[in-house]
Design an enzyme around this catalytic site. Structure first.
Site, PDB file in Angstrom:
ATOM      1  N   GLY A  20      44.756  44.800  41.181  1.00 43.86           N
ATOM      2  CA  GLY A  20      43.432  44.329  40.889  1.00 43.86           C
ATOM      3  C   GLY A  20      42.507  45.156  40.905  1.00 43.86           C
ATOM      4  O   GLY A  20      41.302  45.090  41.059  1.00 43.86           O
ATOM      5  N   ASN A  22      41.199  47.026  38.281  1.00 38.50           N
ATOM      6  CA  ASN A  22      40.503  46.556  36.854  1.00 38.50           C
ATOM      7  C   ASN A  22      39.627  45.507  37.232  1.00 38.50           C
ATOM      8  O   ASN A  22      38.732  45.128  36.600  1.00 38.50           O
ATOM      9  CB  ASN A  22      41.397  46.562  35.957  1.00 38.50           C
ATOM     10  N   MET A  95      52.032  41.354  35.022  1.00 41.19           N
ATOM     11  CA  MET A  95      53.196  41.738  34.473  1.00 41.19           C
ATOM     12  C   MET A  95      54.170  40.779  33.958  1.00 41.19           C
ATOM     13  O   MET A  95      55.431  40.600  34.090  1.00 41.19           O
ATOM     14  CB  MET A  95      53.781  42.259  35.862  1.00 41.19           C
ATOM     15  N   LYS A  96      53.518  39.723  33.271  1.00 41.57           N
ATOM     16  CA  LYS A  96      54.219  38.558  32.651  1.00 41.57           C
ATOM     17  C   LYS A  96      53.988  38.719  31.116  1.00 41.57           C
ATOM     18  O   LYS A  96      53.048  39.196  30.652  1.00 41.57           O
ATOM     19  CB  LYS A  96      54.015  37.212  33.335  1.00 41.57           C
ATOM     20  N   ILE A  97      55.099  38.440  30.451  1.00 42.94           N
ATOM     21  CA  ILE A  97      55.028  38.644  29.084  1.00 42.94           C
ATOM     22  C   ILE A  97      54.404  37.030  28.254  1.00 42.94           C
ATOM     23  O   ILE A  97      55.159  35.977  28.932  1.00 42.94           O
ATOM     24  CB  ILE A  97      56.240  38.736  28.158  1.00 42.94           C
ATOM     25  N   LEU A  98      53.484  36.980  27.878  1.00 42.54           N
ATOM     26  CA  LEU A  98      52.998  35.498  27.539  1.00 42.54           C
ATOM     27  C   LEU A  98      53.633  35.058  26.235  1.00 42.54           C
ATOM     28  O   LEU A  98      54.114  36.070  25.420  1.00 42.54           O
ATOM     29  CB  LEU A  98      51.352  35.666  26.927  1.00 42.54           C
ATOM     30  N   ASN A 112      44.178  43.425  26.360  1.00 39.85           N
ATOM     31  CA  ASN A 112      44.784  43.854  27.532  1.00 39.85           C
ATOM     32  C   ASN A 112      44.417  45.272  27.592  1.00 39.85           C
ATOM     33  O   ASN A 112      44.101  46.038  26.626  1.00 39.85           O
ATOM     34  CB  ASN A 112      46.358  43.932  27.017  1.00 39.85           C
ATOM     35  N   HIS A 114      46.236  49.111  28.665  1.00 38.64           N
ATOM     36  CA  HIS A 114      47.589  49.578  28.763  1.00 38.64           C
ATOM     37  C   HIS A 114      47.152  51.044  29.086  1.00 38.64           C
ATOM     38  O   HIS A 114      46.390  51.789  28.413  1.00 38.64           O
ATOM     39  CB  HIS A 114      48.261  49.615  27.512  1.00 38.64           C
TER      40      HIS A 114
END
Length: 194
Positions: A20, A22, A95-98, A112, A114
């Protein structure tokens, strides 16, 4: 009657899975006098995420979401976003894909950060890949989220030169410093357009 300046701040939800840093940085920026956003909600896919301590410390509503069933998880997240009148979602090490449906529902409202200069080096282990390919630069990118991984429209980027003695950890540290500068800037840019 016109809108009173300074009264309505953009309500932001930050999604995290880990340390966390960011999130902490965005909270710091949200507390500045001239900030145009307020963090109303922190969503974590990991109940042990270190980043949740920042939500606790700054008294921001937080929810850990069980991801055993992705559709249930997203239904819970959706309910929380509606309940808290969220205008914008910031992914910060989430770390999850929506799913496509979730992204469609919040089209243009999910951003996001990256740790590479997209469109190069999408996905994980970016620093390792950058060094293996002997790149001269890496960096970070804030982008809109669409249904393809790390492929949404770029909002802002920052270049970071690769140094001779770099390893993935050293490079990650230097890029993270730039992420902390870039994310609030990108947020400001988007809020101006909302």
């Amino acid at each position: 009657m016109g809108k009173l300046i300074g009264i309505t701040k953009t309500k932001v939800a930050v999604f995290i899975s880990g340390n966390g840093s960011n999130l902490k940085n965005l909270i710091k920026h949200s507390l500045k006098k001239d900030s145009q956003f307020i963090i109303k909600l922190v969503i974590s896919s990991n109940s042990k995420a270190k980043g949740l301590q920042y939500a606790r410390k700054f008294k921001i509503k937080k929810k850990s979401i069980n991801y055993n069933n992705i559709l249930n998880a997203e239904k819970h997240i959706n309910d929380e976003l509606i309940k808290n009148y969220i205008d914008l979602i910031c992914l910060a090490g989430f770390m999850k894909i929506l799913t496509k449906n979730f992204i469609k529902k919040f089209k243009g409202k999910i951003i996001n950060i990256h740790p590479s200069l997209l469109p190069k080096y999408k996905g994980l282990n970016t620093h390792q890949k950058v060094l293996e390919n002997k790149e001269k630069f890496s960096g970070c990118t804030v982008h809109f989220v669409n249904s393809k991984l790390d492929a949404g429209k770029i909002i802002l980027q920052k270049k970071v030169p690769i140094l001779k003695n770099d390893n993935p950890e050293k490079l990650a540290k230097r890029i993270l410093k730039q992420e902390h500068l870039l994310y609030p800037k990108a947020l400001k840019k988007i809020i101006a357009r909302l």
